[in-house]
Motif scaffolding. Structure first.
Motif, PDB file in Angstrom:
ATOM      1  N   TYR A  22       0.969  -1.088   0.004  1.00 25.91           N
ATOM      2  CA  TYR A  22       0.055  -0.044  -0.060  1.00 25.91           C
ATOM      3  C   TYR A  22       0.854   1.353   0.032  1.00 25.91           C
ATOM      4  CZ  TYR A  22      -3.409  -3.504   1.436  1.00 25.91           C
ATOM      5  OH  TYR A  22      -4.198  -4.316   1.569  1.00 25.91           O
ATOM      6  N   ALA A  23       0.493   2.199  -0.431  1.00 20.81           N
ATOM      7  CA  ALA A  23       1.089   3.549  -0.570  1.00 20.81           C
ATOM      8  C   ALA A  23       0.893   4.386   0.789  1.00 20.81           C
ATOM      9  CB  ALA A  23       0.625   4.475  -1.886  1.00 20.81           C
ATOM     10  N   CYS A  75      -5.122   6.692   1.481  1.00 17.17           N
ATOM     11  CA  CYS A  75      -3.717   6.344   0.710  1.00 17.17           C
ATOM     12  C   CYS A  75      -3.910   6.831  -0.767  1.00 17.17           C
ATOM     13  CB  CYS A  75      -3.545   4.767   0.442  1.00 17.17           C
ATOM     14  SG  CYS A  75      -4.435   3.788  -0.277  1.00 17.17           S
ATOM     15  N   GLU A  76      -2.770   6.717  -1.258  1.00 15.25           N
ATOM     16  CA  GLU A  76      -2.832   7.101  -3.072  1.00 15.25           C
ATOM     17  C   GLU A  76      -3.180   6.179  -4.110  1.00 15.25           C
ATOM     18  OE1 GLU A  76       1.110   9.029  -3.168  1.00 15.25           O
ATOM     19  OE2 GLU A  76       0.363  10.890  -2.343  1.00 15.25           O
ATOM     20  N   ARG A  77      -3.415   5.012  -3.390  1.00 11.83           N
ATOM     21  CA  ARG A  77      -3.705   3.834  -4.273  1.00 11.83           C
ATOM     22  C   ARG A  77      -5.059   4.280  -5.148  1.00 11.83           C
ATOM     23  NH1 ARG A  77      -3.599  -2.455  -2.623  1.00 11.83           N
ATOM     24  NH2 ARG A  77      -3.808  -3.189  -4.911  1.00 11.83           N
ATOM     25  N   CYS A  80      -8.323   1.542  -4.354  1.00  9.26           N
ATOM     26  CA  CYS A  80      -7.964   0.909  -3.273  1.00  9.26           C
ATOM     27  C   CYS A  80      -8.940  -0.121  -2.685  1.00  9.26           C
ATOM     28  CB  CYS A  80      -7.757   1.751  -1.831  1.00  9.26           C
ATOM     29  SG  CYS A  80      -7.312   0.589  -0.210  1.00  9.26           S
TER      30      CYS A  80
END
Length: 255
Positions: A22-23, A75-77, A80
């Motif tokens: 994960y980011a 997060c930046e995903r 997600c």
């Protein structure tokens, strides 16, 4: 005894420990929304800091996690798959800590973050559907069994915290079982999930994408001693079977 007898013939299946990718979390921003919908705001839970400190003081190694952001994840995903349900850092297993200053630093640096606790080091977690978990909880109380902390994961599941099977220096002493659940394999275990090495669970008062939260059950907070997992597992297994959550394969009780 019936639960133990049923489980005793189960077969062994090994499971590799792995961590999900994960980011890091992005700065707070306006969330994208679907047409005609309104985002759920990211709000700091005033109870969070005290509950996280209490978990750390109880010996639960913890680390910051992402949090729901509108209808997505902090997060930046893109897209997600588990918004708000995963650690912030890829190195969460090594970073997890109970050290007071580190916990305070995390609380200040991540004011909206959920927190997870790494399992398989100091404790394990038996994770079951809520209906079976409530039935098992009633039976354990009636039987006078030693109960440790128990948390509700929204309306869907209950988390029973137990002593761990440990992380022995000699890997031949490790006791794998088919119910071992890691972050990326949770969907494979709709009934009982045994979070041990390489896994984690959300800690109260983590916020869920559904709008619900993770909460300690009354009288079952993190200050309670951790029970042996086997008697708890036997009762949980019987309760799950009553609701049709039969394991797909048998479990190994040990060597």
């Amino acid at each position: 005894m019936a639960g133990r007898k049923r489980l005793s013939g189960w077969l062994r299946r090994g499971a590799d420990s792995a961590s999900s990718s994960y980011a890091a979390p992005r700065p707070a921003r306006a969330s994208r929304t679907s047409r005609g919908s309104r985002p759920r705001p990211s709000v700091h839970d005033p109870r969070r800091d005290d509950l996280v400190r209490a978990a750390a003081q109880a010996g639960f190694r913890l680390v910051p996690a992402a949090h729901p952001d509108g209808f997505g994840c902090s997060c930046e995903r893109i897209g997600c798959p588990i918004p708000g349900l995963h650690p912030v850092s890829l190195a969460w297993q090594t970073q997890a800590s109970t050290e007071p200053q580190r916990v305070e630093d995390w609380l200040r640096a991540h004011p909206l973050a959920n927190f997870v606790t790494a399992t398989g080091i100091d404790h394990d977690v038996l994770d079951v559907p809520a209906e079976a978990g409530r039935l098992a909880l009633e039976r354990l109380i009636v039987d006078g069994a030693t109960l440790g902390p128990v948390a509700a994961l929204g309306e869907d599941r209950l988390l029973f915290f137990t002593a761990t099977r440990g992380t022995p220096a000699d890997e031949d002493e490790w006791w794998p079982c088919v119910l071992d659940s890691h972050p990326e394999t949770a969907d494979e275990h709709p009934g009982i999930r045994w979070h041990c090495r390489g896994s984690y669970v959300l800690l109260p008062p983590a916020r869920l994408p559904s709008g619900h939260s993770v909460e300690w059950l009354d009288g079952h907070g993190p200050d309670l001693p951790l029970p042996d997992p086997l008697p708890v597992l036997a009762v949980l297994t019987d309760a799950c079977a009553q609701f049709g959550y039969e394991p797909e394969a048998p479990l190994a009780w040990g060597r």
